[in-house]
Design a protein around this motif. Structure first.
Motif, PDB file in Angstrom:
ATOM      1  N   ARG A  73       0.812  -1.221   0.000  1.00 43.06           N
ATOM      2  CA  ARG A  73       0.000   0.000   0.000  1.00 43.06           C
ATOM      3  C   ARG A  73       0.848   1.275   0.000  1.00 43.06           C
ATOM      4  O   ARG A  73       1.927   1.313   0.586  1.00 43.06           O
ATOM      5  N   TYR A  99      -0.450   2.040  15.681  1.00 38.57           N
ATOM      6  CA  TYR A  99       0.156   2.609  14.474  1.00 38.57           C
ATOM      7  C   TYR A  99      -0.956   3.350  13.744  1.00 38.57           C
ATOM      8  O   TYR A  99      -2.085   2.846  13.675  1.00 38.57           O
ATOM      9  N   HIS A 114      -4.324  -9.233   1.491  1.00 36.83           N
ATOM     10  CA  HIS A 114      -3.471  -9.967   2.425  1.00 36.83           C
ATOM     11  C   HIS A 114      -4.243 -10.122   3.732  1.00 36.83           C
ATOM     12  O   HIS A 114      -5.330  -9.560   3.895  1.00 36.83           O
ATOM     13  N   HIS A 157      -7.561  -3.404  -1.570  1.00 34.30           N
ATOM     14  CA  HIS A 157      -8.270  -2.182  -1.957  1.00 34.30           C
ATOM     15  C   HIS A 157      -8.127  -1.974  -3.464  1.00 34.30           C
ATOM     16  O   HIS A 157      -7.113  -2.344  -4.046  1.00 34.30           O
ATOM     17  N   ASP A 169      -5.498   5.020   8.318  1.00 28.53           N
ATOM     18  CA  ASP A 169      -5.441   3.637   8.804  1.00 28.53           C
ATOM     19  C   ASP A 169      -5.044   3.667  10.272  1.00 28.53           C
ATOM     20  O   ASP A 169      -4.208   4.481  10.658  1.00 28.53           O
TER      21      ASP A 169
HETATM   22  O1  GTQ Z   1      -4.400  -1.230   3.924  1.00 29.92           O
HETATM   23  O2  GTQ Z   1      -4.212  -3.290   4.533  1.00 29.92           O
HETATM   24  O3  GTQ Z   1      -1.411   1.363   6.828  1.00 29.92           O
HETATM   25  O4  GTQ Z   1      -2.170  -3.971   6.021  1.00 29.92           O
HETATM   26  C1  GTQ Z   1      -0.785  -0.871   7.284  1.00 29.92           C
HETATM   27  C2  GTQ Z   1      -0.986  -2.224   7.066  1.00 29.92           C
HETATM   28  C3  GTQ Z   1      -2.571  -0.377   5.773  1.00 29.92           C
HETATM   29  C4  GTQ Z   1      -3.869  -2.107   4.618  1.00 29.92           C
HETATM   30  C5  GTQ Z   1      -1.580   0.031   6.625  1.00 29.92           C
HETATM   31  C6  GTQ Z   1      -1.987  -2.651   6.215  1.00 29.92           C
HETATM   32  C7  GTQ Z   1      -2.786  -1.720   5.561  1.00 29.92           C
END
Ligand code: GTQ
Length: 374
Positions: A73, A99, A114, A157, A169
């Motif tokens: 991403r 985070y 994933h 996505h 996120d």
């Molecule tokens: O969009 O799946 O900021 O797996 C960190 C890990 C986003 C995501 C993040 C992630 C994703």
């Protein structure tokens, strides 16, 4: 702390410490003052990131990162300056446990699916038309929507619509890292294909307070997408109720089957601060990451004034005194993600009202980032 005690400076003690270190042993008397202090002294510090800076840097990142080139991403995380020295735990940490990042997806791009043991939530800050596919269900996103991907579910996505899309996120990456429970697995073949009707869960829960009877015993949150219209209606419904003294008019995203938080380790809510609202100051053991969805004002954190406007992000570490102020004539909306469920489950949640000055802090300085807006 340990240095202040002359006992630790004596030759005899220093030599003994050195001696036992060879055996991978350590003296408790040196560790305990730093490790077991009277109350939380988080290394995470209060901080504020300007939305405009992140937005510009993410747009710049489109020149160097594409899902084809970099996989995964295009996200830029909020690194707490106080945790940076801890590698890798503390790396990509906004608080001790959480985070947070801002992600940008452009029309035509796809971030492959994933799954991992960390739980995730997303809050849509700009744009519309992209979807997240969570465990076979495509969830189409627009501004103000809240989404969850609890740990272990496939998610990817894609953006078949127009215009750039940005969202926040928040994941429990540092917490899961500390427990040693990290698992990550890419989907074998790009993005997962749909196996459920689009926006299935949001439509199932359109009724708000009534649920399909088949969801009485649901284990994970049966709702993946919380539409902004419903959150907004809930806040409007509370307009003539007394606001919370610390957080204004606030509604929490919940699992409609259990009444618990939507995500197991991350709580999230939307706070409406009426025009001119000035909360009382308090502190709690849970840490919080804020996004300013609308309006302008400031938050005083441990005596430092952090001015914010729409698009900004700021962090309140554990046990930091804080109060929120809306300086405008219009309402302000603050989105909050926090680790309250972790603290509650571990029996660590405590809260205190600021004891002095009628519950308001003295402002001693104003926050300025070291580097101005890009
Ligand atoms: O969009 O799946 O900021 O797996 C960190 C890990 C986003 C995501 C993040 C992630 C994703």
């Amino acid at each position: 702390m340990a240095e202040a005690n002359p006992f630790f400076q004596s030759k005899e003690v220093k030599e003994f410490t050195k001696k036992i270190e060879q055996y991978h042993l350590g003296p408790l008397w040196e560790a305990i003052p730093d490790l077991m202090h009277k109350e939380p002294t988080p290394e995470a510090v209060p901080y504020l990131w300007k939305g405009e800076t992140i937005r510009k840097l993410l747009l710049e990142a489109t020149q160097i990162f594409t899902p084809e080139r970099g996989g995964e991403r295009r996200a830029i995380y909020l690194q707490n300056p106080g945790l940076k020295h801890r590698q890798p735990w503390g790396w990509a940490s906004t608080t001790n446990t959480l985070y947070a990042a801002v992600q940008l997806i452009l029309p035509g791009e796809t971030a492959p699916s994933h799954r991992h043991t960390q739980s995730a939530m997303r809050f849509i800050t700009n744009g519309k038309g992209a979807y997240s596919i969570v465990q076979g269900e495509r969830l189409f996103m627009e501004e103000g929507d809240f989404l969850i991907t609890p740990g272990g579910l496939w998610h990817g996505h894609s953006h078949p619509g127009d215009g750039p899309m940005f969202w926040m996120d928040c994941l429990d990456i540092p917490f899961i890292y500390a427990t040693g429970g990290t698992f990550f697995e890419p989907y074998p073949d790009g993005i997962e294909p749909p196996s459920l009707p689009d926006d299935y869960s949001a439509r199932k829960y359109r009724g708000g307070m009534v649920r399909p009877i088949s969801d009485r015993k649901a284990k994970v949150a049966p709702l993946g997408l919380y539409k902004w219209k419903q959150t907004e209606a809930a806040l409007t419904g509370l307009s003539d109720f007394e606001p919370d003294p610390y957080d204004g008019i606030a509604v929490e995203y919940i699992n409609p089957s259990t009444g618990h938080t939507a995500n197991p380790n991350i709580a999230a809510w939307m706070q409406k601060l009426p025009a001119g609202y000035h909360s009382k100051a308090h502190r709690h053991t849970y840490s919080a990451i804020y996004h300013v969805f609308k309006g302008e004002g400031y938050t005083v954190i441990n005596g430092v004034r952090f001015d914010w406007t729409k698009g900004d992000y700021f962090v309140i570490p554990n046990w930091a005194w804080h109060e929120h102020v809306n300086t405008s004539n219009e309402e302000a909306l603050l989105f909050c993600a926090n680790d309250l469920p972790i603290m509650e489950k571990l029996g660590l949640q405590r809260e205190e009202e600021y004891p002095n000055n009628n519950g308001y802090q003295q402002v001693v300085s104003e926050f300025k980032p070291e580097v101005g807006v890009v």
